[in-house]
Design a protein around this motif. Sequence first.
Motif, PDB file in Angstrom:
ATOM      1  N   VAL A 191     -30.978  44.741  36.390  1.00 28.08           N
ATOM      2  CA  VAL A 191     -30.528  45.964  37.056  1.00 28.08           C
ATOM      3  C   VAL A 191     -31.442  47.137  36.725  1.00 28.08           C
ATOM      4  CG1 VAL A 191     -28.638  47.615  37.295  1.00 28.08           C
ATOM      5  CG2 VAL A 191     -28.137  45.172  37.037  1.00 28.08           C
ATOM      6  N   GLY A 192     -31.900  47.816  37.770  1.00 27.47           N
ATOM      7  CA  GLY A 192     -32.643  49.052  37.611  1.00 27.47           C
ATOM      8  C   GLY A 192     -31.792  50.208  38.087  1.00 27.47           C
ATOM      9  N   LEU A 193     -31.592  51.200  37.243  1.00 21.36           N
ATOM     10  CA  LEU A 193     -30.721  52.333  37.547  1.00 21.36           C
ATOM     11  C   LEU A 193     -31.545  53.584  37.827  1.00 21.36           C
ATOM     12  CD1 LEU A 193     -28.173  51.886  34.607  1.00 21.36           C
ATOM     13  CD2 LEU A 193     -27.857  51.133  36.976  1.00 21.36           C
ATOM     14  N   ILE A 194     -31.182  54.297  38.883  1.00 25.38           N
ATOM     15  CA  ILE A 194     -31.801  55.583  39.182  1.00 25.38           C
ATOM     16  C   ILE A 194     -30.693  56.584  39.466  1.00 25.38           C
ATOM     17  CG2 ILE A 194     -33.255  56.897  40.773  1.00 25.38           C
ATOM     18  CD1 ILE A 194     -34.835  54.368  41.312  1.00 25.38           C
ATOM     19  N   ALA A 195     -30.692  57.696  38.756  1.00 25.39           N
ATOM     20  CA  ALA A 195     -29.736  58.777  38.991  1.00 25.39           C
ATOM     21  C   ALA A 195     -30.270  60.029  38.293  1.00 25.39           C
ATOM     22  CB  ALA A 195     -28.339  58.423  38.472  1.00 25.39           C
ATOM     23  N   ARG A 196     -29.639  61.165  38.566  1.00 24.91           N
ATOM     24  CA  ARG A 196     -30.092  62.410  37.940  1.00 24.91           C
ATOM     25  C   ARG A 196     -29.577  62.581  36.529  1.00 24.91           C
ATOM     26  NH1 ARG A 196     -28.033  67.020  41.567  1.00 24.91           N
ATOM     27  NH2 ARG A 196     -26.200  65.701  41.344  1.00 24.91           N
ATOM     28  N   SER A 197     -28.376  62.087  36.267  1.00 25.25           N
ATOM     29  CA  SER A 197     -27.700  62.357  35.002  1.00 25.25           C
ATOM     30  C   SER A 197     -28.151  61.386  33.907  1.00 25.25           C
ATOM     31  CB  SER A 197     -26.187  62.264  35.188  1.00 25.25           C
ATOM     32  OG  SER A 197     -25.524  62.337  33.947  1.00 25.25           O
ATOM     33  N   GLU A 198     -28.915  61.889  32.957  1.00 28.67           N
ATOM     34  CA  GLU A 198     -29.372  61.061  31.843  1.00 28.67           C
ATOM     35  C   GLU A 198     -28.215  60.522  31.008  1.00 28.67           C
ATOM     36  OE1 GLU A 198     -32.614  59.221  30.004  1.00 28.67           O
ATOM     37  OE2 GLU A 198     -32.790  60.742  31.575  1.00 28.67           O
ATOM     38  N   PRO A 199     -27.197  61.341  30.673  1.00 27.77           N
ATOM     39  CA  PRO A 199     -26.067  60.803  29.897  1.00 27.77           C
ATOM     40  C   PRO A 199     -25.332  59.680  30.614  1.00 27.77           C
ATOM     41  CG  PRO A 199     -26.091  63.200  29.795  1.00 27.77           C
ATOM     42  CD  PRO A 199     -27.098  62.820  30.831  1.00 27.77           C
TER      43      PRO A 199
ATOM     44  N   ALA B 142     -41.168  61.710  43.193  1.00 25.90           N
ATOM     45  CA  ALA B 142     -40.567  61.278  41.932  1.00 25.90           C
ATOM     46  C   ALA B 142     -39.835  59.947  42.095  1.00 25.90           C
ATOM     47  CB  ALA B 142     -39.611  62.348  41.416  1.00 25.90           C
ATOM     48  N   LEU B 143     -39.196  59.753  43.252  1.00 21.72           N
ATOM     49  CA  LEU B 143     -38.463  58.512  43.484  1.00 21.72           C
ATOM     50  C   LEU B 143     -39.410  57.332  43.612  1.00 21.72           C
ATOM     51  CD1 LEU B 143     -35.732  57.233  43.841  1.00 21.72           C
ATOM     52  CD2 LEU B 143     -35.770  57.857  46.250  1.00 21.72           C
ATOM     53  N   HIS B 144     -40.537  57.512  44.283  1.00 21.64           N
ATOM     54  CA  HIS B 144     -41.533  56.443  44.370  1.00 21.64           C
ATOM     55  C   HIS B 144     -42.040  56.079  42.979  1.00 21.64           C
ATOM     56  CE1 HIS B 144     -42.656  55.710  48.705  1.00 21.64           C
ATOM     57  NE2 HIS B 144     -41.728  56.645  48.812  1.00 21.64           N
ATOM     58  N   LEU B 145     -42.284  57.074  42.135  1.00 21.45           N
ATOM     59  CA  LEU B 145     -42.748  56.809  40.775  1.00 21.45           C
ATOM     60  C   LEU B 145     -41.674  56.103  39.954  1.00 21.45           C
ATOM     61  CD1 LEU B 145     -44.617  60.169  40.003  1.00 21.45           C
ATOM     62  CD2 LEU B 145     -45.647  57.926  40.486  1.00 21.45           C
ATOM     63  N   ALA B 146     -40.400  56.475  40.198  1.00 23.34           N
ATOM     64  CA  ALA B 146     -39.300  55.838  39.473  1.00 23.34           C
ATOM     65  C   ALA B 146     -39.207  54.352  39.816  1.00 23.34           C
ATOM     66  CB  ALA B 146     -37.985  56.545  39.813  1.00 23.34           C
ATOM     67  N   VAL B 147     -39.347  54.035  41.093  1.00 23.77           N
ATOM     68  CA  VAL B 147     -39.312  52.628  41.511  1.00 23.77           C
ATOM     69  C   VAL B 147     -40.478  51.864  40.895  1.00 23.77           C
ATOM     70  CG1 VAL B 147     -39.552  51.072  43.490  1.00 23.77           C
ATOM     71  CG2 VAL B 147     -38.016  53.045  43.628  1.00 23.77           C
ATOM     72  N   GLN B 148     -41.657  52.453  40.890  1.00 21.52           N
ATOM     73  CA  GLN B 148     -42.815  51.803  40.283  1.00 21.52           C
ATOM     74  C   GLN B 148     -42.592  51.526  38.802  1.00 21.52           C
ATOM     75  OE1 GLN B 148     -46.354  54.117  41.064  1.00 21.52           O
ATOM     76  NE2 GLN B 148     -45.950  54.206  43.271  1.00 21.52           N
ATOM     77  N   GLU B 149     -41.981  52.487  38.104  1.00 21.92           N
ATOM     78  CA  GLU B 149     -41.715  52.310  36.676  1.00 21.92           C
ATOM     79  C   GLU B 149     -40.729  51.179  36.433  1.00 21.92           C
ATOM     80  OE1 GLU B 149     -39.930  54.849  32.869  1.00 21.92           O
ATOM     81  OE2 GLU B 149     -40.783  55.912  34.602  1.00 21.92           O
ATOM     82  N   LEU B 150     -39.683  51.131  37.230  1.00 21.76           N
ATOM     83  CA  LEU B 150     -38.692  50.067  37.067  1.00 21.76           C
ATOM     84  C   LEU B 150     -39.300  48.702  37.373  1.00 21.76           C
ATOM     85  CD1 LEU B 150     -35.497  51.705  38.626  1.00 21.76           C
ATOM     86  CD2 LEU B 150     -35.927  51.216  36.221  1.00 21.76           C
ATOM     87  N   GLU B 151     -40.161  48.639  38.375  1.00 18.90           N
ATOM     88  CA  GLU B 151     -40.781  47.353  38.721  1.00 18.90           C
ATOM     89  C   GLU B 151     -41.711  46.872  37.611  1.00 18.90           C
ATOM     90  OE1 GLU B 151     -40.786  46.866  43.508  1.00 18.90           O
ATOM     91  OE2 GLU B 151     -42.426  48.089  42.680  1.00 18.90           O
ATOM     92  N   GLN B 152     -42.299  47.794  36.875  1.00 14.61           N
ATOM     93  CA  GLN B 152     -43.153  47.399  35.757  1.00 14.61           C
ATOM     94  C   GLN B 152     -42.349  46.689  34.669  1.00 14.61           C
ATOM     95  OE1 GLN B 152     -45.126  50.969  34.441  1.00 14.61           O
ATOM     96  NE2 GLN B 152     -46.437  51.113  36.253  1.00 14.61           N
ATOM     97  N   HIS B 153     -41.083  47.100  34.523  1.00 19.28           N
ATOM     98  CA  HIS B 153     -40.224  46.500  33.491  1.00 19.28           C
ATOM     99  C   HIS B 153     -39.452  45.283  33.994  1.00 19.28           C
ATOM    100  CE1 HIS B 153     -40.821  49.702  30.546  1.00 19.28           C
ATOM    101  NE2 HIS B 153     -40.623  50.592  31.509  1.00 19.28           N
ATOM    102  N   LEU B 154     -39.036  45.315  35.255  1.00 20.44           N
ATOM    103  CA  LEU B 154     -38.100  44.317  35.760  1.00 20.44           C
ATOM    104  C   LEU B 154     -38.679  43.381  36.812  1.00 20.44           C
ATOM    105  CD1 LEU B 154     -35.027  46.705  36.176  1.00 20.44           C
ATOM    106  CD2 LEU B 154     -35.399  45.068  34.321  1.00 20.44           C
ATOM    107  N   GLY B 155     -39.852  43.695  37.307  1.00 19.28           N
ATOM    108  CA  GLY B 155     -40.418  42.905  38.392  1.00 19.28           C
ATOM    109  C   GLY B 155     -40.066  43.500  39.744  1.00 19.28           C
ATOM    110  N   PRO B 156     -40.541  42.877  40.821  1.00 17.17           N
ATOM    111  CA  PRO B 156     -40.332  43.405  42.168  1.00 17.17           C
ATOM    112  C   PRO B 156     -38.854  43.564  42.506  1.00 17.17           C
ATOM    113  CG  PRO B 156     -41.946  41.629  42.188  1.00 17.17           C
ATOM    114  CD  PRO B 156     -41.314  41.630  40.828  1.00 17.17           C
ATOM    115  N   VAL B 157     -38.549  44.569  43.318  1.00 18.33           N
ATOM    116  CA  VAL B 157     -37.171  44.809  43.751  1.00 18.33           C
ATOM    117  C   VAL B 157     -36.784  43.770  44.804  1.00 18.33           C
ATOM    118  CG1 VAL B 157     -35.602  46.411  44.893  1.00 18.33           C
ATOM    119  CG2 VAL B 157     -37.328  47.275  43.297  1.00 18.33           C
ATOM    120  N   ASP B 158     -35.773  42.975  44.499  1.00 24.20           N
ATOM    121  CA  ASP B 158     -35.248  41.995  45.455  1.00 24.20           C
ATOM    122  C   ASP B 158     -34.134  42.598  46.301  1.00 24.20           C
ATOM    123  OD1 ASP B 158     -36.847  39.748  44.496  1.00 24.20           O
ATOM    124  OD2 ASP B 158     -35.596  39.854  42.704  1.00 24.20           O
ATOM    125  N   VAL B 159     -33.265  43.373  45.660  1.00 22.88           N
ATOM    126  CA  VAL B 159     -32.129  44.001  46.343  1.00 22.88           C
ATOM    127  C   VAL B 159     -32.111  45.478  45.991  1.00 22.88           C
ATOM    128  CG1 VAL B 159     -29.624  44.040  46.640  1.00 22.88           C
ATOM    129  CG2 VAL B 159     -30.790  41.865  46.219  1.00 22.88           C
TER     130      VAL B 159
END
Length: 239
Positions: A12-20, A48-65
């Motif tokens: 699971v890759g999570l994206i949201a504004r709230s860090e807590p 920023a959202l494109h960069l966030a997706v790239q960062e998550l893919e570096q850790h988790l692999g390509p986005v399937d869903v």
Amino acid sequence: MAMSAAAVGARVGLIARSEPSLNGVMADIRSAGGIVEKVSCDVTDLQALHLAVQELEQHLGPVDVAIACAGIHRVTWPLDAQRSHDVMDVNVNGTVNFFSAVMPGMLKRRSGYLCGVASLASLVGLKKNAAYAASKAAVVMFLESLRIDCRRHGISVTTACPGYVDTRMITPEERASGIAIPADQAAAKILDAIEKKHPEVWFPRWTAFQAGLLRLLPPWLRDAVVTRLPPMEEAPLSE
């Protein structure tokens, strides 16, 4: 939804504004043995959202869903242009921004799944909520069109249209009335629709039937009925 996906083995890759909030969900998933990473980001910020997706893919692999479920609700009557723009920007542009970040990879691999969370509010105009209803109708049409375009590229698309769900977007009065379904039930319905590759899922069924029936009425009668319904109110914490 993140907890439910992790429980069946999804990374699971999570994206949201709230860090807590992100930290809390990530801790819950990891404590249950799940794999999860997160990036704090505003979905209205395209770069920023494109960069966030790239960062998550570096850790988790390509986005399937990819599930676009960021949304806000604002009462916009008397007509408030700025509040209306805020609703449209998050609910509509946020969905567009997110899918634009994950689709290049899906197109290259000729596989992937997009799911956007709209609302039963997309079916009829609502008192005090022109921007919210319009934003959800826009998401429905965006996803329907995207589904047609994606079909020959191996990418599936699901449109999820829930009614009231027990989240921070509803008021204490709406919660007490019993009209809202629990968030875990809503998540289960959406994830089941993704697993079965349903183009659309509308729920709860009775509420969806009523909203669909209203859509079939002539405008003068539909307006008369909706006028008598209680409006969606703005929750103290609706983001």
